[in-house]
Design a protein around this motif. Structure first.
Motif, PDB file in Angstrom:
ATOM      1  N   ALA A   1      69.099  89.084  -3.049  1.00  0.00           N
ATOM      2  CA  ALA A   1      67.686  88.750  -2.813  1.00  0.00           C
ATOM      3  C   ALA A   1      66.875  88.755  -4.105  1.00  0.00           C
ATOM      4  O   ALA A   1      65.992  87.908  -4.290  1.00  0.00           O
ATOM      5  N   ALA A   2      67.159  89.700  -4.993  1.00  0.00           N
ATOM      6  CA  ALA A   2      66.374  89.816  -6.231  1.00  0.00           C
ATOM      7  C   ALA A   2      66.459  88.563  -7.104  1.00  0.00           C
ATOM      8  O   ALA A   2      65.431  88.129  -7.651  1.00  0.00           O
ATOM      9  N   PRO A   3      67.650  87.942  -7.284  1.00  0.00           N
ATOM     10  CA  PRO A   3      67.687  86.724  -8.101  1.00  0.00           C
ATOM     11  C   PRO A   3      66.838  85.587  -7.530  1.00  0.00           C
ATOM     12  O   PRO A   3      66.229  84.823  -8.279  1.00  0.00           O
ATOM     13  N   VAL A   4      66.801  85.464  -6.206  1.00  0.00           N
ATOM     14  CA  VAL A   4      65.949  84.439  -5.590  1.00  0.00           C
ATOM     15  C   VAL A   4      64.488  84.726  -5.903  1.00  0.00           C
ATOM     16  O   VAL A   4      63.713  83.822  -6.253  1.00  0.00           O
ATOM     17  N   PHE A   5      64.105  85.995  -5.781  1.00  0.00           N
ATOM     18  CA  PHE A   5      62.732  86.402  -6.116  1.00  0.00           C
ATOM     19  C   PHE A   5      62.396  86.000  -7.546  1.00  0.00           C
ATOM     20  O   PHE A   5      61.317  85.441  -7.818  1.00  0.00           O
TER      21      PHE A   5
END
Length: 578
Positions: free
Chosen positions: A539-543
């Motif tokens: 999720a963090a890379p998409v953010f």
């Protein structure tokens, strides 16, 4: 030379007078009849004529257009035609004898000739649809066939230029141009307007030859300007779709909110659908998961637990909590951390996502202050977007709470929130404790909002959350070059009958830039497969990608402090995210 008798001349003259008199009588009779028709009996005949030629028909209203905040078209109405038939007239004119033309019509409409003939086989019927919403070129071809009993009438069809990118938020209409999902449904009356009525005269072929009067004036539908920024929406959809496919997840959602105004700048889901292709309209595709689906948020709740403790005076910047030996016993249950950190500050609790730290703070604070915090940021309530199926999530209501139950909701279990609610909660944090209503419509004057937390404590928690995105935190992959980012990872196991399964939900929520927070973003990946399923991993890379692109699109100046920014391939992850 002999003269003719006078009697013969008189006879001829008499006949002439008789003929002339007869003609005069007939002429007078005709004039009298005409006078009777025109003067005495005119109303009856006019009524009879009007019954055969005057019709009252509805005028088609134009459905309003939907655009993004910059005027880019997201939904427009295009002119099409409907093909219909009059079976009675077809029978009267023996139209079916023109077999070649009927075969060409069936082929053009992609209908089986036998099925087409069956539709028009009942001569008692006067109206049968053969095909709805055909394009103008096909309509012209059918008109050129000139088949008796086959007609065209104008109608409109909704077209969505953005396709699957904005499909869940914009929604779609049915074949009769009434909203079925999304904004099209929520604002159907506003978009539709009001149809008019007019009186017209038609010839025997049904063609309008004269407009007589207007009974009711037509009112076209109103346009809607969404808060959506199509550039950010496209970026968000591309990144969530790519991650869902790469991780083998069931679904994923991204929500971007402008902290200053409460406007939703992007709301993207995967899988999506193309609203221009009705064969893709399966329920699992067109559900707007960002507002309809709720998940246990895991460790993304820990900042609000820390904030509650600060607001209640149960903790401060110098508070220390010891997690040695890595677990504590609460009401007969063990709460564990995956690493023994010893003495932890509040910043370290968030940075390493300590369950023990969150549970200890919650027990010190008590259940009611924590629940009030959750309600203050919008959990457990609809946020009022007006979209069909918006979930409230679940905040448990109990008369008695055990310490363990309190501990679990402190680190994000035992309650559910939607991706929209999660983004809104972090927007409230980013605004310095002001809860502003969210909107999917463009806002001209930003609402003042309601202060629910002190600005000092909200800013303090934001500074703590910067450590989560540092090289030592669980969300290092959420770093955005040139900008200071505050956020929190979350990984929750999915509940099933009798307990929890081995399926996970990966989450990340945060704000940037920290010095002057402008955007709040939540990312939820449902059921990622394989060995990488933590929020900091998927999720963090998409953010990071959505936040980076969005800040550039909005021309937000960098506020980076020169810290080392790791690449998106590096990882610092803790199992305590759940």
């Amino acid at each position: 030379m002999r003269r003719k008798p006078k009697s013969s001349q008189l006879f001829i003259r008499w006949r002439i007078y008789m003929v002339l008199g007869s003609i005069a009588a007939v002429f007078l009779a005709l004039v009298g009849r005409v006078a009777f028709i025109q003067v005495v009996d005119s109303k009856t005949l006019i009524t009879q004529g009007d019954m055969r030629s005057v019709r009252t028909e509805k005028t088609q209203e134009q459905r309003g257009m939907i655009t993004d905040r910059n005027g880019n078209e997201l939904a427009v109405s295009v002119a099409v035609r409907a093909v219909w038939a009059d079976p009675k007239r077809i029978a009267q004119t023996d139209s079916l004898a023109q077999t070649r033309k009927w075969k060409a019509l069936a082929e053009a409409l992609h209908l089986d000739p036998a099925e087409l003939q069956q539709r028009i086989s009942n001569p008692k019927r006067r109206f049968v649809y053969l095909k709805r919403q055909v394009n103008p070129a096909l309509g012209h071809f059918i008109q050129e066939l000139n088949l008796p009993g086959v007609y065209l009438k104008p109608e409109s069809r909704r077209f969505y230029p953005a396709g699957e990118i904005s499909a869940h938020l914009v929604g779609f209409t049915n074949i009769d141009d009434h909203g079925q999902e999304g904004v099209e449904l929520a604002y159907d009356k506003w978009l539709t307007g009001q149809s008019g009525e007019r009186v017209v005269r038609k010839d025997r072929l049904g063609r309008t030859i004269e407009d007589l009067s207007v009974i009711k004036q037509q009112q076209s539908g109103h346009d809607i300007h969404l808060s959506l920024d199509q550039r950010i929406q496209t970026l968000a959809y591309r990144e969530i779709k790519r991650e869902v496919e790469a991780s083998g997840a069931t679904s994923g959602s991204v929500v971007v909110i402008d902290i200053h105004t409460g406007e939703v700048l992007a709301m993207a889901n995967s899988p999506s659908f193309n609203p221009n292709d009705r064969s893709q309209l399966q329920s699992y595709r067109y559900r707007n998961r960002a507002v309809t689906d709720a998940y246990e948020p895991g460790s993304t709740m820990k900042p609000f637990t820390v904030l509650t403790a600060l607001e209640q005076g149960k903790a401060n910047r110098n508070t220390i909590i010891n997690n040695n030996p890595g677990y504590i016993s609460i009401s007969g249950h063990k709460v564990r951390d995956d690493e023994v950190l010893g003495n932890m500050t509040l910043t370290k609790i968030l940075e390493r996502s300590s369950n023990i730290g969150a549970a200890t703070l919650a027990i010190r604070t008590g259940v009611m202050p924590l629940l009030h915090t959750y309600y203050d940021v919008g959990f457990g309530n609809v946020l009022g977007l007006g979209l069909d199926g918006e979930t409230t999530g679940v905040i448990p209501q109990r008369r008695r709470w055990s310490d363990f139950e309190l501990a679990t909701i402190a680190f994000g279990y035992g309650l559910t929130v939607s991706p929209l609610q999660l983004a809104h909660a972090y927007a409230t944090l980013g605004s310095g404790g002001i809860n502003r209503p969210v909107s999917i419509l463009k806002v001209d004057t930003p609402p003042e909002g309601k202060r629910v937390f002190s600005e000092k404590n909200a800013r303090m928690v934001l500074k703590m959350l910067e450590s989560v995105v540092s090289d030592d935190g669980t969300g290092s992959k959420a770093q955005v070059p040139g900008y200071q980012v505050a956020g929190k990872t979350g990984t929750s196991r999915k509940a099933h009958a009798g307990g929890y399964s081995d399926n996970y939900v990966a989450l990340f929520a945060g704000v940037a830039p920290v010095t002057h927070p402008r955007l709040a973003i939540s990312v939820v990946i449902n059921n990622p497969q394989g060995d990488h399923y933590y929020g900091g991993q998927v999720a963090a890379p998409v953010f990071a990608k959505v936040m980076s692109g969005s800040l550039r699109y909005l021309n937000i100046p960098p506020d980076g402090n020169g810290i080392h920014l790791v690449s998106l391939d590096e990882s610092s992850e803790s199992n305590n995210e759940g």
